[in-house]
Enzyme design. Sequence first.
Site, short mmCIF file in Angstrom:
data_model
loop_
_atom_site.label_atom_id
_atom_site.label_comp_id
_atom_site.label_asym_id
_atom_site.label_seq_id
_atom_site.Cartn_x
_atom_site.Cartn_y
_atom_site.Cartn_z
N ARG A 146 32.08 20.22 30.30
CA ARG A 146 32.77 20.99 31.63
C ARG A 146 32.25 22.48 31.52
O ARG A 146 32.21 23.14 30.45
CB ARG A 146 34.35 20.77 31.57
CG ARG A 146 34.78 21.38 33.02
CD ARG A 146 36.27 21.32 32.92
NE ARG A 146 36.83 22.74 32.51
CZ ARG A 146 37.93 23.10 32.63
NH1 ARG A 146 38.81 22.63 33.28
NH2 ARG A 146 38.48 24.41 32.00
N TRP A 198 45.69 29.05 41.84
CA TRP A 198 44.88 29.52 40.64
C TRP A 198 44.10 28.41 40.15
O TRP A 198 43.28 28.85 39.52
CB TRP A 198 46.23 29.87 39.44
CG TRP A 198 45.68 30.23 38.39
CD1 TRP A 198 45.07 31.48 38.13
CD2 TRP A 198 45.65 29.40 37.11
NE1 TRP A 198 44.73 31.62 36.84
CE2 TRP A 198 45.13 30.33 36.21
CE3 TRP A 198 46.17 28.11 36.57
CZ2 TRP A 198 44.78 30.05 34.81
CZ3 TRP A 198 45.80 27.96 35.29
CH2 TRP A 198 45.35 28.81 34.54
N ASN A 229 53.81 21.91 31.82
CA ASN A 229 53.62 23.25 31.39
C ASN A 229 54.12 24.23 32.25
O ASN A 229 54.11 24.46 33.58
CB ASN A 229 51.92 23.22 31.36
CG ASN A 229 51.48 24.66 30.88
OD1 ASN A 229 52.27 25.49 30.08
ND2 ASN A 229 50.19 24.81 31.18
N ARG A 284 42.54 11.73 38.12
CA ARG A 284 42.54 12.60 37.10
C ARG A 284 44.29 12.72 36.37
O ARG A 284 44.64 13.37 35.56
CB ARG A 284 42.64 14.25 37.61
CG ARG A 284 41.06 14.23 37.91
CD ARG A 284 40.26 14.61 36.64
NE ARG A 284 40.62 15.99 36.08
CZ ARG A 284 40.80 16.09 34.83
NH1 ARG A 284 40.71 15.13 33.96
NH2 ARG A 284 41.10 17.29 34.18
N ASP A 306 47.62 21.24 27.36
CA ASP A 306 49.37 21.02 27.35
C ASP A 306 49.95 19.41 27.68
O ASP A 306 51.12 19.32 27.74
CB ASP A 306 49.73 21.90 28.66
CG ASP A 306 48.83 21.70 29.90
OD1 ASP A 306 47.48 21.89 29.98
OD2 ASP A 306 49.17 21.15 31.03
N GLU A 365 45.40 15.54 38.96
CA GLU A 365 45.95 15.99 37.56
C GLU A 365 47.39 16.45 38.16
O GLU A 365 48.20 16.37 37.26
CB GLU A 365 45.25 17.26 36.84
CG GLU A 365 45.07 18.39 37.56
CD GLU A 365 44.17 19.53 36.89
OE1 GLU A 365 43.35 19.09 36.26
OE2 GLU A 365 44.66 20.62 36.77
N HIS A 389 43.45 13.31 32.77
CA HIS A 389 43.58 14.92 32.45
C HIS A 389 44.10 14.84 30.69
O HIS A 389 44.69 14.28 30.44
CB HIS A 389 44.79 15.25 33.08
CG HIS A 389 45.11 16.64 33.21
ND1 HIS A 389 46.40 17.34 33.39
CD2 HIS A 389 44.11 17.55 33.28
CE1 HIS A 389 46.16 18.60 33.58
NE2 HIS A 389 45.01 18.93 33.53
N HIS A 406 39.69 23.86 40.74
CA HIS A 406 41.06 24.33 40.49
C HIS A 406 41.87 24.50 41.77
O HIS A 406 42.56 25.44 41.87
CB HIS A 406 40.99 25.40 39.51
CG HIS A 406 42.16 25.29 38.39
ND1 HIS A 406 43.21 26.06 38.49
CD2 HIS A 406 42.17 24.26 37.37
CE1 HIS A 406 43.97 25.38 37.20
NE2 HIS A 406 43.65 24.55 36.63
N GLU A 426 35.55 18.83 40.58
CA GLU A 426 37.24 18.50 40.40
C GLU A 426 37.84 19.48 41.03
O GLU A 426 37.75 20.54 41.25
CB GLU A 426 37.51 18.60 38.88
CG GLU A 426 38.96 18.32 38.49
CD GLU A 426 39.47 18.73 37.24
OE1 GLU A 426 38.50 18.82 36.34
OE2 GLU A 426 40.70 18.88 36.91
N HIS A 470 35.50 21.43 27.07
CA HIS A 470 35.57 22.84 27.92
C HIS A 470 34.36 23.82 27.37
O HIS A 470 35.03 24.35 26.41
CB HIS A 470 36.73 23.12 27.77
CG HIS A 470 37.92 22.62 28.56
ND1 HIS A 470 38.84 23.25 29.39
CD2 HIS A 470 38.07 21.11 28.77
CE1 HIS A 470 39.82 22.29 29.62
NE2 HIS A 470 39.01 21.04 29.96
#
Length: 413
Positions: free
Chosen positions: A146, A413, A36, A294, A327, A273, A323, A223, A247, A121
């Site tokens: 999640r 991010w 991605n 992940r 994407d 991930e 994961h 994240h 996570e 999600h």
Amino acid sequence: MKITNVEVLVTSPGRNFVTLRITADGLTGLGDATLNGRELAVAAYLQEHVAALLIGRDASRIEDAWQYLYRGAYWRRGPVTMAAIAAVDTALWDIKAKAAGMPLYQLLGGRSRDGLLAYGHASGAELPELFDSIRQHLDEGYRAIRVQSGIPGLPSVYGVASSANAAAGAGSDARYDYEPARRSAVPVEETWDTSAYLRHVPSVFEAVRNEFGPELPLLHDAHHRLTPIQAARLGKSLEPYDLFWLEDVTPAENAAVLRRVREHTTTPLAIGEVFNTVWDYREMFEEQLIDYVRSPVTHAGGITGLRRIFDFASVYQIKSGAHGPTDVSPVGLAAALHLGVAIPNFGIQEYMQHSPATLEVFRSGFTFADGLLNPSDAPGLGVEYDDEVAAAHAYAPAYLPVNRLRDGSMHDW
Ligand code: KDG
Ligand code: MG
């Protein structure tokens, strides 16, 4: 079984996907090579440095092809190389299973379970929208959720759909408007405030537990944004709400910081991930610093690479949690389902749901019923690539957003 053709296919039904198609003895195999935001780097790697090396090789020698591309590159590991190797490996497994006339999971040892527990999600800028989103996922059959919530004072946060889209229906890209990277020539910039996040998140989980009860498995993705001591504090503050996992609490580069997190909390941890090889996990496994792996098939060297990671994890009672955002293409997801249904240490599978436009390009035979995913029973992976539909969706640059702190400095991010 000589390889006669290798094609790198780029299409963009709502978001960009890179697919490798290998032909041998009249059989075709597909592999996902989507990275991605850096899609064309992998497409070029495959086109310029791999395709010609595969022509004439024996398609049935999968492990040898893996070692040839991994050791042979000299410049090993990294997401671009490992996504390219993953695509070759997955396409060769697809061909082998088609040649055998079996769904791929049969070649991996057959079923270890009746289906794969999937998590969806749910998100909302405010609690009422979040509750609606959770209810909607439960109505769709999800048995694990999640939970990502808006943070007071921050206009947008990863994982949280905008108020206009939080309730968009199943199969709509809109309800995941935080992720199919808003298309623009440069990344969108968002603002981040860790203190506001740490103050708010425990109250969200308290409200969700009060509304939905103690039994529903809940997950959360931090994240990569926290320092070790912030991560420890978050894990500790979420303990009363009994998460299935927390996570990516810290940036993945530094495994050692998870020791600090583990000293303080019994909240289960998932990470990886952005990892690509078994070597990235070694320290975390040997010291039992995590509970779930992940990595997807797509970024960890394919079926062969991820199977190696899962087998190593099983020695330490660590489970899979592959994961599965949008994407990872339907080809990458299908590969994860075949592997997940076969391995002994399956934990959970992320299932974010591709849009109808994506599924028109990748005609996929996997199923989702009663909260469980299942691979197709057609020979191979069970995914067909529709060239005609794909051709109507041209590549367009798309980037994940970036985060800045309130003083303007860059943050994860
Ligand atoms: O491309 C980045 C996404 O794959 C990532 O942001 C999704 O963190 C993610 C998840 O857990 O699905
Ligand atoms: Mg994540």
